[in-house]
Design a protein around this motif. Sequence first.
Motif, short mmCIF file in Angstrom:
data_model
loop_
_atom_site.label_atom_id
_atom_site.label_comp_id
_atom_site.label_asym_id
_atom_site.label_seq_id
_atom_site.Cartn_x
_atom_site.Cartn_y
_atom_site.Cartn_z
N UNK A 143 19.68 24.15 57.25
CA UNK A 143 18.58 24.31 56.30
C UNK A 143 17.45 25.15 56.90
N UNK A 144 17.18 24.96 58.18
CA UNK A 144 16.11 25.74 58.82
C UNK A 144 16.45 27.23 58.91
N UNK A 145 17.75 27.56 59.00
CA UNK A 145 18.13 28.97 59.09
C UNK A 145 18.31 29.61 57.72
N UNK A 146 18.56 28.80 56.71
CA UNK A 146 18.81 29.34 55.37
C UNK A 146 17.49 29.82 54.76
N UNK A 147 17.47 31.02 54.17
CA UNK A 147 16.23 31.50 53.53
C UNK A 147 15.75 30.51 52.46
N UNK A 148 14.50 30.11 52.57
CA UNK A 148 13.96 29.06 51.70
C UNK A 148 14.06 29.43 50.22
N UNK A 149 13.73 30.67 49.87
CA UNK A 149 13.76 31.05 48.45
C UNK A 149 15.19 31.01 47.90
N UNK A 150 16.18 31.30 48.76
CA UNK A 150 17.58 31.25 48.32
C UNK A 150 18.01 29.81 48.11
N UNK A 151 17.62 28.93 49.03
CA UNK A 151 17.99 27.52 48.91
C UNK A 151 17.39 26.91 47.64
N UNK A 152 16.11 27.21 47.40
CA UNK A 152 15.44 26.68 46.21
C UNK A 152 16.06 27.24 44.93
N UNK A 153 16.37 28.55 44.92
CA UNK A 153 16.97 29.16 43.73
C UNK A 153 18.37 28.62 43.47
N UNK A 154 19.05 28.19 44.51
CA UNK A 154 20.39 27.64 44.34
C UNK A 154 20.35 26.31 43.59
N UNK A 155 19.24 25.58 43.71
CA UNK A 155 19.14 24.26 43.09
C UNK A 155 18.25 24.23 41.85
N UNK A 156 17.54 25.31 41.58
CA UNK A 156 16.65 25.35 40.41
C UNK A 156 16.98 26.58 39.58
N UNK A 157 17.60 26.35 38.45
CA UNK A 157 18.03 27.47 37.59
C UNK A 157 16.85 28.30 37.10
N UNK A 158 15.65 27.74 37.11
CA UNK A 158 14.49 28.47 36.60
C UNK A 158 14.00 29.54 37.59
N UNK A 159 14.42 29.46 38.84
CA UNK A 159 13.97 30.44 39.84
C UNK A 159 14.92 31.63 39.88
N UNK A 160 14.37 32.84 40.11
CA UNK A 160 15.24 34.02 40.17
C UNK A 160 16.09 34.00 41.44
N UNK A 161 17.29 34.57 41.32
CA UNK A 161 18.17 34.67 42.49
C UNK A 161 17.62 35.74 43.43
N UNK A 162 17.55 35.44 44.71
CA UNK A 162 17.13 36.47 45.66
C UNK A 162 18.24 37.50 45.82
N UNK A 163 17.89 38.69 46.23
CA UNK A 163 18.94 39.70 46.42
C UNK A 163 19.87 39.29 47.57
N UNK A 164 21.08 39.72 47.46
CA UNK A 164 22.05 39.45 48.52
C UNK A 164 21.61 40.19 49.78
N UNK A 165 21.83 39.56 50.91
CA UNK A 165 21.48 40.19 52.19
C UNK A 165 22.46 39.70 53.25
N UNK A 166 22.48 40.40 54.37
CA UNK A 166 23.38 39.98 55.45
C UNK A 166 22.97 38.61 55.98
N UNK A 167 21.66 38.34 56.02
CA UNK A 167 21.19 37.04 56.49
C UNK A 167 21.68 35.92 55.56
N UNK A 168 21.59 36.15 54.27
CA UNK A 168 22.02 35.15 53.30
C UNK A 168 23.53 34.94 53.36
N UNK A 169 24.27 36.01 53.48
CA UNK A 169 25.73 35.91 53.59
C UNK A 169 26.12 35.17 54.86
#
Length: 160
Positions: free
Chosen positions: A53-79
């Motif tokens: 969780x500490x390494x996962x981008x916070x905005x991506x983690x939140x967007x994964x669980x809240x449909x109302x938030x926009x998906x962050x762009x794909x990145x090598x860090x996220x992948x």
Amino acid sequence: MGVKLWLAIAGQIGQIGTLLIGSLGIFVALRNQRRQLNAQMFIEFSNRFQQLLRTFPKEAWLANHAASLPLPPSSSELTECTLYCIHFVADVYYLHRGGYVSAKLWRLWERDIRRTLTGPVFQRELRAVEIEFSQDSKFLGYLRSLMRDCGCEQRSSHGP
């Protein structure tokens, strides 16, 4: 003769009672050891999950669980973080399949695994990392079954 017979019977009953009590003691000790191992696994895997969780981008983690938030762009860090998460899930999955994780603990973990992996960020990123698991058809089948069970569509160039 009657007293000797009763003494012999009492001796046999005493031996059987000793065996039963000893067996019960072994059973309780093994049960407690298994519970302790499950508790240690829970603590260890909870720590690993917190590290992820500490390494996962916070905005991506939140967007994964809240449909109302926009998906962050794909990145090598996220992948890369997604790949670490899927490896984590694979570790837990194989411990469960090997009988090292109790059914109760597995149900607890699987509920969260399903909730996480069926989110939109993981759906998108899983397509990029599933090639890493293509040699492991059982695990990949398990991941796909999670997607199917929740109604998520997993379109992939690697098969159904």
